[in-house]
Scaffold this motif. Sequence first.
Motif, PDB file in Angstrom:
ATOM      1  N   ALA A 308      -6.394   0.951  14.860  1.00  0.00           N
ATOM      2  CA  ALA A 308      -6.661  -0.474  14.663  1.00  0.00           C
ATOM      3  C   ALA A 308      -7.828  -0.922  15.526  1.00  0.00           C
ATOM      4  CB  ALA A 308      -5.424  -1.302  15.001  1.00  0.00           C
ATOM      5  N   LEU A 330       0.918  -6.104  16.727  1.00  0.00           N
ATOM      6  CA  LEU A 330       0.521  -5.135  15.702  1.00  0.00           C
ATOM      7  C   LEU A 330       1.173  -3.778  15.936  1.00  0.00           C
ATOM      8  CD1 LEU A 330      -2.853  -4.728  14.011  1.00  0.00           C
ATOM      9  CD2 LEU A 330      -1.852  -2.703  15.040  1.00  0.00           C
ATOM     10  N   PRO A 341      -0.453  -0.760   5.352  1.00  0.00           N
ATOM     11  CA  PRO A 341      -1.324  -1.575   6.199  1.00  0.00           C
ATOM     12  C   PRO A 341      -1.400  -3.036   5.761  1.00  0.00           C
ATOM     13  CG  PRO A 341      -2.364   0.521   5.718  1.00  0.00           C
ATOM     14  CD  PRO A 341      -1.145   0.434   4.842  1.00  0.00           C
ATOM     15  N   ALA A 363      -9.207  -8.185  11.850  1.00  0.00           N
ATOM     16  CA  ALA A 363      -8.468  -6.970  12.196  1.00  0.00           C
ATOM     17  C   ALA A 363      -8.612  -5.951  11.074  1.00  0.00           C
ATOM     18  CB  ALA A 363      -6.988  -7.285  12.443  1.00  0.00           C
ATOM     19  N   PHE A 365      -6.521  -2.237  10.078  1.00  0.00           N
ATOM     20  CA  PHE A 365      -5.477  -1.279  10.413  1.00  0.00           C
ATOM     21  C   PHE A 365      -5.524  -0.117   9.425  1.00  0.00           C
ATOM     22  CE2 PHE A 365      -1.126   0.426  10.001  1.00  0.00           C
ATOM     23  CZ  PHE A 365      -0.961   0.879  11.299  1.00  0.00           C
TER      24      PHE A 365
END
Length: 522
Positions: A308, A330, A341, A363, A365
């Motif tokens: 991440a 997270l 995700p 973000a 991921f």
Amino acid sequence: MLDIALLLRVLVDAVVAAQNDMGVCDAIERNQPVGKPAVMSAPHLPKVAGIDPAEDVSAHTVPTLPGIPAPPGGPGAPIQDRLAGWVSDLTTLHELTERLARTDALDAALREVLRAGAALVGARRGMAVLEPADGHGPVTTVGLGLAHSELGHIETVPRSATSYGRILEGLPDPVAVPDLFRDEELDPRHREVAARLGYAASYAVPLATEAAGKLGAVVWLYDEPAEPDERRRHLMGLYGRYAAEHLARLLELARGRATMATLAEELLPSRLPRVPGVRLAARHRTSAAGGGDWYDALALPEGALGLAVGSVSGSGPSALAAMGRLRASLRAYAVMEGEDPVAVLSDLELLLRLTEPARSATALFAYLEPVGGAGGSGPACGAGRRKLVLAGAGHTPPLIVGEHRTEYVETSLSAPLGMLACWEAPSVELVPEPGETVLFYTDGLLRRTGEPMDRAFARLHTAAATVPRADRDTPDAVADHVLRALLPGAPDSPGTAGGPRTGAGRGDGNDEDVVLLAARFE
């Protein structure tokens, strides 16, 4: 009533007004008429107004205007010359303090103090030692006209035997040593170093303020026996008080930046996980204000891996705290539902809206399936290849670096977290080839280039494509090459190979965090 010429009365009024404005009106009372200053050891001193010993004081007298008779030579002429010298001194101080005010880092400020002081006291070489009395650092030594090895030689002399050392140990006043070799009490080691480096006299002044206390000391070295006269000492005292206040402000800023960098480092992973088939490397540089960029790598059950990167809006301690909370959340969502995700980012977005309603975040991921997973055993994947599933929320796309390709991953456009009432975006699947490296990064890496975003993306692509073949075997080498190519002026950050590296901002105007996470697939 005294019969004073009109031009002389104008000069007196102008000088008094200027001195009142600059806050140094005591200069008239403290300066005494002096002749030519003694010739110092520097044959080519900077030609600064009012300081050049070769310049006669009367040369600075304002010339007579055409059509106006010159004032008669008499009692007023020496006063006029003295006033002209004071004006010249005030101009000199103004110019030197302006140059110092433009410095925004401790090292640069110390070097400027050395250069200005050398012109004021008539020396050619010097050394500044920053050593705050409170013991909280930073501690540094800067030289003027002295190589690093020569500074080392001077530091081998016992402190109590040097003029700057006595100031650092508590002496509050300047220390002048006009002739080192005639001093019968001179330490033998000091005599040996002075003879080797070729200096015969020194003049040291303290750097201290009422609020911060003693910050350090500065010493200038003369090639021949000499010492500054009273006028030069007075000018150096005025300049030194301003320099100490400026250094105290920069010291406070430097400590704040170091604190922010330490907090950011503590909130990020202390080490990167070891997962079969993948090698990781991370680079993190904190901006001067302390931003909220972060990265994470989490070993998940059955040999899976979660990667991440993200960025929280804002800067300072509040942004760092929000970044820490977001990263911890997270990790929890990744453990529970990391194979999806999109679900991880959806839960993160809901948490952000509930707990940080005034903040947004980007973000990305990525979930690397376990060895032998459904995606890795199908016909689309060769032996040893593993599928990478990723989703992004307003984040920059990853970059694949390999022998046969260097390309950005095609991710769908999506809004940052906290910007919409409900975030949702499809995931993307990627199957890296053995030997390829996937780069995850924050937009701070692009913004620090100073280029428009399209050109910054092109520069990043070029930097990744030009990684030498010998460096592509390790993610550390790939990450370092990319950073050097994009940010050539940035210093390398300390750290351990294969682990996180952090570094504080240097006040270069790049108020952006930089995060780079590299994953090389075997």
